[in-house]
Design a protein around this motif. Structure first.
Motif, PDB file in Angstrom:
ATOM      1  N   THR A 175      28.545  32.682  41.132  1.00 24.07           N
ATOM      2  CA  THR A 175      27.637  32.431  42.410  1.00 24.07           C
ATOM      3  C   THR A 175      27.410  30.945  42.479  1.00 24.07           C
ATOM      4  N   GLN A 176      27.284  30.302  41.495  1.00 21.01           N
ATOM      5  CA  GLN A 176      26.874  28.688  41.874  1.00 21.01           C
ATOM      6  C   GLN A 176      27.859  27.835  42.351  1.00 21.01           C
ATOM      7  N   THR A 177      29.262  28.352  42.204  1.00 20.23           N
ATOM      8  CA  THR A 177      30.460  27.615  42.919  1.00 20.23           C
ATOM      9  C   THR A 177      30.978  28.353  43.973  1.00 20.23           C
ATOM     10  N   LEU A 178      30.973  29.661  43.942  1.00 18.44           N
ATOM     11  CA  LEU A 178      31.458  30.327  45.132  1.00 18.44           C
ATOM     12  C   LEU A 178      30.673  31.218  45.696  1.00 18.44           C
ATOM     13  N   SER A 179      30.987  31.560  47.058  1.00 18.38           N
ATOM     14  CA  SER A 179      30.112  32.198  47.970  1.00 18.38           C
ATOM     15  C   SER A 179      30.498  33.658  47.610  1.00 18.38           C
ATOM     16  N   PRO A 180      29.514  34.712  47.616  1.00 16.80           N
ATOM     17  CA  PRO A 180      29.645  36.138  47.207  1.00 16.80           C
ATOM     18  C   PRO A 180      31.026  36.683  48.016  1.00 16.80           C
ATOM     19  N   MET A 181      30.989  36.334  49.489  1.00 16.97           N
ATOM     20  CA  MET A 181      32.105  36.937  50.244  1.00 16.97           C
ATOM     21  C   MET A 181      33.410  36.437  49.586  1.00 16.97           C
ATOM     22  N   ARG A 182      33.605  35.294  49.232  1.00 19.19           N
ATOM     23  CA  ARG A 182      34.651  34.687  48.715  1.00 19.19           C
ATOM     24  C   ARG A 182      34.987  35.379  47.373  1.00 19.19           C
ATOM     25  N   ILE A 183      34.137  35.549  46.419  1.00 17.99           N
ATOM     26  CA  ILE A 183      34.196  36.419  45.158  1.00 17.99           C
ATOM     27  C   ILE A 183      34.863  37.817  45.325  1.00 17.99           C
ATOM     28  N   THR A 184      34.164  38.314  46.361  1.00 20.63           N
ATOM     29  CA  THR A 184      34.641  39.791  46.785  1.00 20.63           C
ATOM     30  C   THR A 184      35.892  39.722  47.045  1.00 20.63           C
ATOM     31  N   ALA A 185      36.132  38.715  47.920  1.00 18.84           N
ATOM     32  CA  ALA A 185      37.975  38.684  48.536  1.00 18.84           C
ATOM     33  C   ALA A 185      38.751  38.629  47.394  1.00 18.84           C
ATOM     34  N   TYR A 186      38.555  37.702  46.660  1.00 19.77           N
ATOM     35  CA  TYR A 186      39.691  37.391  45.329  1.00 19.77           C
ATOM     36  C   TYR A 186      39.653  38.304  44.658  1.00 19.77           C
ATOM     37  N   SER A 187      38.498  39.111  44.239  1.00 23.35           N
ATOM     38  CA  SER A 187      38.181  40.247  43.542  1.00 23.35           C
ATOM     39  C   SER A 187      39.123  41.592  43.980  1.00 23.35           C
ATOM     40  N   HIS A 188      39.197  41.620  45.210  1.00 31.73           N
ATOM     41  CA  HIS A 188      39.829  42.485  46.009  1.00 31.73           C
ATOM     42  C   HIS A 188      41.299  42.448  45.687  1.00 31.73           C
ATOM     43  N   LEU A 189      41.760  41.038  46.107  1.00 30.42           N
ATOM     44  CA  LEU A 189      43.154  40.696  45.817  1.00 30.42           C
ATOM     45  C   LEU A 189      43.643  40.855  44.405  1.00 30.42           C
ATOM     46  N   PHE A 190      43.078  40.612  43.445  1.00 35.63           N
ATOM     47  CA  PHE A 190      43.414  40.982  42.229  1.00 35.63           C
ATOM     48  C   PHE A 190      43.464  42.315  41.796  1.00 35.63           C
ATOM     49  N   GLY A 191      42.603  43.111  42.397  1.00 32.01           N
ATOM     50  CA  GLY A 191      42.279  44.554  42.311  1.00 32.01           C
ATOM     51  C   GLY A 191      43.567  45.324  43.079  1.00 32.01           C
ATOM     52  N   LEU A 192      44.322  44.514  44.056  1.00 29.59           N
ATOM     53  CA  LEU A 192      45.308  45.163  44.711  1.00 29.59           C
ATOM     54  C   LEU A 192      46.661  44.841  43.777  1.00 29.59           C
ATOM     55  N   LEU A 193      46.563  43.718  43.315  1.00 24.14           N
ATOM     56  CA  LEU A 193      47.886  43.319  42.168  1.00 24.14           C
ATOM     57  C   LEU A 193      47.878  44.352  41.174  1.00 24.14           C
ATOM     58  N   LEU A 194      46.618  44.606  40.577  1.00 27.30           N
ATOM     59  CA  LEU A 194      46.610  45.482  39.430  1.00 27.30           C
ATOM     60  C   LEU A 194      47.048  47.036  39.778  1.00 27.30           C
ATOM     61  N   MET A 195      46.592  47.412  40.859  1.00 26.50           N
ATOM     62  CA  MET A 195      46.859  48.862  41.387  1.00 26.50           C
ATOM     63  C   MET A 195      48.086  49.201  41.878  1.00 26.50           C
ATOM     64  N   LEU A 196      48.923  47.974  42.305  1.00 25.79           N
ATOM     65  CA  LEU A 196      50.056  48.038  42.927  1.00 25.79           C
ATOM     66  C   LEU A 196      51.133  48.670  42.231  1.00 25.79           C
ATOM     67  N   PRO A 197      51.633  48.564  41.044  1.00 26.40           N
ATOM     68  CA  PRO A 197      52.565  49.266  40.310  1.00 26.40           C
ATOM     69  C   PRO A 197      52.245  50.977  39.974  1.00 26.40           C
ATOM     70  N   PHE A 198      50.802  51.263  40.016  1.00 26.25           N
ATOM     71  CA  PHE A 198      50.457  52.551  39.985  1.00 26.25           C
ATOM     72  C   PHE A 198      50.409  53.298  41.247  1.00 26.25           C
ATOM     73  N   GLY A 199      50.306  52.580  42.144  1.00 26.64           N
ATOM     74  CA  GLY A 199      50.010  53.238  43.591  1.00 26.64           C
ATOM     75  C   GLY A 199      51.168  53.267  44.058  1.00 26.64           C
ATOM     76  N   LEU A 200      52.152  52.106  44.076  1.00 32.60           N
ATOM     77  CA  LEU A 200      53.383  52.401  44.681  1.00 32.60           C
ATOM     78  C   LEU A 200      54.361  53.407  44.098  1.00 32.60           C
ATOM     79  N   ALA A 201      54.147  53.631  42.677  1.00 36.55           N
ATOM     80  CA  ALA A 201      54.832  54.908  42.127  1.00 36.55           C
ATOM     81  C   ALA A 201      54.667  56.144  42.550  1.00 36.55           C
ATOM     82  N   ALA A 202      53.082  56.347  42.808  1.00 39.39           N
ATOM     83  CA  ALA A 202      52.790  57.660  43.257  1.00 39.39           C
ATOM     84  C   ALA A 202      52.981  58.011  44.826  1.00 39.39           C
ATOM     85  N   ALA A 203      52.800  56.695  45.721  1.00 39.44           N
ATOM     86  CA  ALA A 203      52.839  56.757  46.975  1.00 39.44           C
ATOM     87  C   ALA A 203      54.595  57.214  47.397  1.00 39.44           C
TER      88      ALA A 203
END
Length: 299
Positions: A175-203
């Protein structure tokens, strides 16, 4: 000194944020009743990333290697693992029990802050942690929600709390170098990449035609409330309120979860829920309540 109107507005924002978080526990349980956990998890990240897309175009993201590693750790624990643990948890326990367990987050953050950041634990923080542990023990030992199955669900929810606490502690380094909303945005982007192989297979094998328009609306609302709305409300509310006062509003989270569970999911409340909730809320009050009235007046 800030105006009384600013204080009142901040309290409303904080209350709404915690009620949204608590309500989402029940909404998540309803959604995974018709959709696999990993499919819903994937959709939640897709919606969040689309909504927060403007955050990715606000100039270059300049961070050192260790900062990128910290950001990935936040995504892994606070979005990816948290989502899986919470949804699998409410699949096997009630929204009411999950709400009580998630309200122990302040205690979990305090423990991890001590272990990772070497922050000192105050005596009343230790008392709060012990009360939270006692509340969870009562909930699990009573097996009030259906025996061994609910204990498994409760353990998943407890794991989700630890994951979210890890996210909070790691965020203190960014939080000293990034805004909270930007941290949240990139956290969800990484989360999407991590979930992608599991979610696509089930979907691929999931029949989306069974999802009603009302359920699609609930899915979109869950993603927006969890990733954007509640986050913005909390950050806005804490602008004019001290952290120890803001912490008191976390008590609304289990109450909102219990309301959704009882009214919409037709769950029943047992004696263990009331005892556990009482212990956890007492712990929150002990840790968060201002030491003097002067503290409140000076906020």
């Amino acid at each position: 000194m800030h105006s009384t109107k600013s204080h009142a507005r901040s309290y409303v924002y904080l209350a709404l944020a915690m009620m949204l978080v608590g309500a989402n526990i029940g909404f998540g349980k309803a959604i995974i009743g018709v959709m696999p956990v990993v499919v819903f998890g994937l959709l939640r990240f897709v919606i969040a990333v689309i909504v927060m897309a403007p955050q990715f175009f606000k100039g270059a993201l300049r961070m050192a290697g260790h900062e990128w590693l910290t950001l990935f750790g936040q995504a892994f624990f606070g979005t990816f693992l948290f989502t899986l643990c919470m949804l699998y948890g409410v699949q096997h326990t009630t929204a009411t029990a999950a709400g009580v367990i998630t309200s122990t987050l302040p205690a979990a953050v305090a423990i991890l802050s001590r272990l990772i950041l070497k922050e000192r634990l105050q005596p009343r923080t230790l008392a709060s942690i012990l009360l939270a542990i006692a509340g969870i023990a009562v909930l699990n030992l009573s097996k009030a929600d259906g025996g061994d199955t609910s204990v498994i669900g409760n353990l998943f929810v407890m794991a989700a709390v630890v994951c979210e606490a890890t996210y909070v502690v790691l965020s203190k380094r960014l939080t000293q170098t990034l805004s909270p909303m930007r941290i949240t945005a990139y956290s969800h982007l990484f989360g999407l990449l991590l979930m992608l192989p599991f979610g696509l297979a089930a979907a691929w094998s999931y029949d989306f035609s069974q999802v009603t328009a009302g359920m699609w609306s609930l899915i979109i609302w869950y993603a927006l409330a969890a990733s954007v709305i509640a986050f913005w409300l909390w950050l806005t509310g804490t602008k004019y309120v001290q952290a120890n006062v803001a912490g008191i509003f976390t008590a609304l989270m289990p109450l909102a979860a219990a309301f959704i569970g009882v009214v919409f999911l037709h769950e029943s409340l047992g004696w263990a829920h009331f005892v556990a909730l009482g212990l956890v809320l007492t712990g929150i009050a002990v840790a968060s309540w201002p030491r003097t009235m002067k503290t409140v007046q000076e906020v």
